[in-house]
Write an enzyme that holds these catalytic residues in place. Structure first.
Site, PDB file in Angstrom:
ATOM      1  N   HIS A 106       0.861  -1.190   0.000  1.00 46.75           N
ATOM      2  CA  HIS A 106       0.000   0.000   0.000  1.00 46.75           C
ATOM      3  C   HIS A 106       0.891   1.232   0.000  1.00 46.75           C
ATOM      4  O   HIS A 106       1.794   1.358   0.831  1.00 46.75           O
ATOM      5  CB  HIS A 106      -0.908   0.025   1.228  1.00 46.75           C
ATOM      6  CG  HIS A 106      -1.594   1.339   1.445  1.00 46.75           C
ATOM      7  ND1 HIS A 106      -2.287   1.989   0.445  1.00 46.75           N
ATOM      8  CD2 HIS A 106      -1.676   2.144   2.545  1.00 46.75           C
ATOM      9  CE1 HIS A 106      -2.771   3.121   0.926  1.00 46.75           C
ATOM     10  NE2 HIS A 106      -2.406   3.247   2.191  1.00 46.75           N
ATOM     11  N   HIS A 108       1.003   5.757  -1.004  1.00 47.50           N
ATOM     12  CA  HIS A 108       0.248   6.976  -1.264  1.00 47.50           C
ATOM     13  C   HIS A 108       0.808   7.621  -2.533  1.00 47.50           C
ATOM     14  O   HIS A 108       1.057   8.828  -2.565  1.00 47.50           O
ATOM     15  CB  HIS A 108       0.347   7.934  -0.076  1.00 47.50           C
ATOM     16  CG  HIS A 108      -0.285   7.406   1.178  1.00 47.50           C
ATOM     17  ND1 HIS A 108      -0.552   8.219   2.262  1.00 47.50           N
ATOM     18  CD2 HIS A 108      -0.702   6.167   1.532  1.00 47.50           C
ATOM     19  CE1 HIS A 108      -1.115   7.494   3.232  1.00 47.50           C
ATOM     20  NE2 HIS A 108      -1.206   6.249   2.802  1.00 47.50           N
ATOM     21  N   TYR A 133      -0.288  -2.812 -21.678  1.00 51.52           N
ATOM     22  CA  TYR A 133       0.302  -3.331 -20.443  1.00 51.52           C
ATOM     23  C   TYR A 133      -0.550  -3.017 -19.225  1.00 51.52           C
ATOM     24  O   TYR A 133      -0.498  -3.743 -18.232  1.00 51.52           O
ATOM     25  CB  TYR A 133       1.743  -2.816 -20.274  1.00 51.52           C
ATOM     26  CG  TYR A 133       2.707  -3.696 -21.020  1.00 51.52           C
ATOM     27  CD1 TYR A 133       3.272  -4.809 -20.408  1.00 51.52           C
ATOM     28  CD2 TYR A 133       3.016  -3.458 -22.355  1.00 51.52           C
ATOM     29  CE1 TYR A 133       4.133  -5.644 -21.100  1.00 51.52           C
ATOM     30  CE2 TYR A 133       3.869  -4.282 -23.051  1.00 51.52           C
ATOM     31  CZ  TYR A 133       4.433  -5.383 -22.422  1.00 51.52           C
ATOM     32  OH  TYR A 133       5.264  -6.217 -23.103  1.00 51.52           O
TER      33      TYR A 133
END
Length: 232
Positions: A106, A108, A133
């Site tokens: 994860h 930002h 892609y």
């Protein structure tokens, strides 16, 4: 004999945990060096057997120390390392919802967070399939409505999306958390990284071109499905 086998299994597990710690540090360092993460934003985890390793809460991903990475048991209780990231629930639920997942990232990432602020393409597909892609490496990426960082309700929303897409035979590898950035996963670190990198690059391309590019035509996407098994 049984004791010897148990000892060998324990040693193999310990070695796998050490390897996962090293891989998490390597990935965190790479993400930081290339500007995918900043300050203490983001988290990384790995699944080893029925246990999970995850970066500590408020850790700077560019400066991780292997021994401080949290080790969590099958019951969710912490075994070792610093206090686990507040997104532990989300990571554990992703692993439970997708048996192929072994590594979760994860971040930002700037362009993806920016995309949520300026408006995604749609709530079911945050970006149009503008490059081959993107279709092949990323696939569908739904938007998850905003909740505070670490809110356990996000896990329910994400796992519902995973189940929904699995049922339609177009499994997802990522979601985008509104105002917080992408969560991606894969069978290993390299695959998860490839998803993240292609997702962020596509967001950058789409924003740089003022959202003008049209999606690939249907016959081109069908060719990617038939040739490469793209989940679209």
């Amino acid at each position: 004999m049984t004791q010897l086998l148990d000892t060998a299994d324990d040693q193999a597990h310990d070695e796998a945990v050490d390897e996962a710690r090293t891989e998490i540090v390597r990935v965190g360092t790479s993400l930081f060096a290339r500007g995918y993460v900043h300050a203490s934003a983001g988290n990384i985890s790995a699944r080893v057997g029925d246990r999970h390793l995850i970066t500590p809460t408020d850790a700077a991903l560019g400066f991780l120390e292997p021994d401080r990475i949290a080790l969590v048991g099958a019951d969710g209780e912490q075994i070792a390392g610093d206090r686990a990231s507040k997104t532990l629930v989300l990571h554990r639920r992703i692993y439970a919802a997708d048996p192929t997942a072994r590594f979760v990232i994860h971040t930002h990432s700037t362009h993806l967070v920016g995309l949520t602020l300026s408006g995604v393409w749609s709530r079911n597909d945050v970006l149009p399939p503008i490059t081959p892609y993107y279709v092949m490496k990323v696939g569908h990426v739904p938007l998850i409505p905003y909740h505070r960082p670490g809110d356990p309700r996000v896990a329910d929303l994400v796992t519902a999306r995973i189940a929904e897409r699995a049922a339609s035979r177009t499994p997802i590898r990522a979601v985008l958390l509104d105002r917080l950035g992408p969560v991606v996963w894969g069978p290993d670190a390299a695959t998860a990284l490839a998803v993240l990198e292609e997702l962020e690059e596509t967001a950058r391309l789409w924003l740089l071109t003022d959202r003008r590019p049209e999606p690939l035509p249907a016959d081109a996407i069908a060719e990617l499905r038939n040739t490469f098994g793209a989940a679209w």
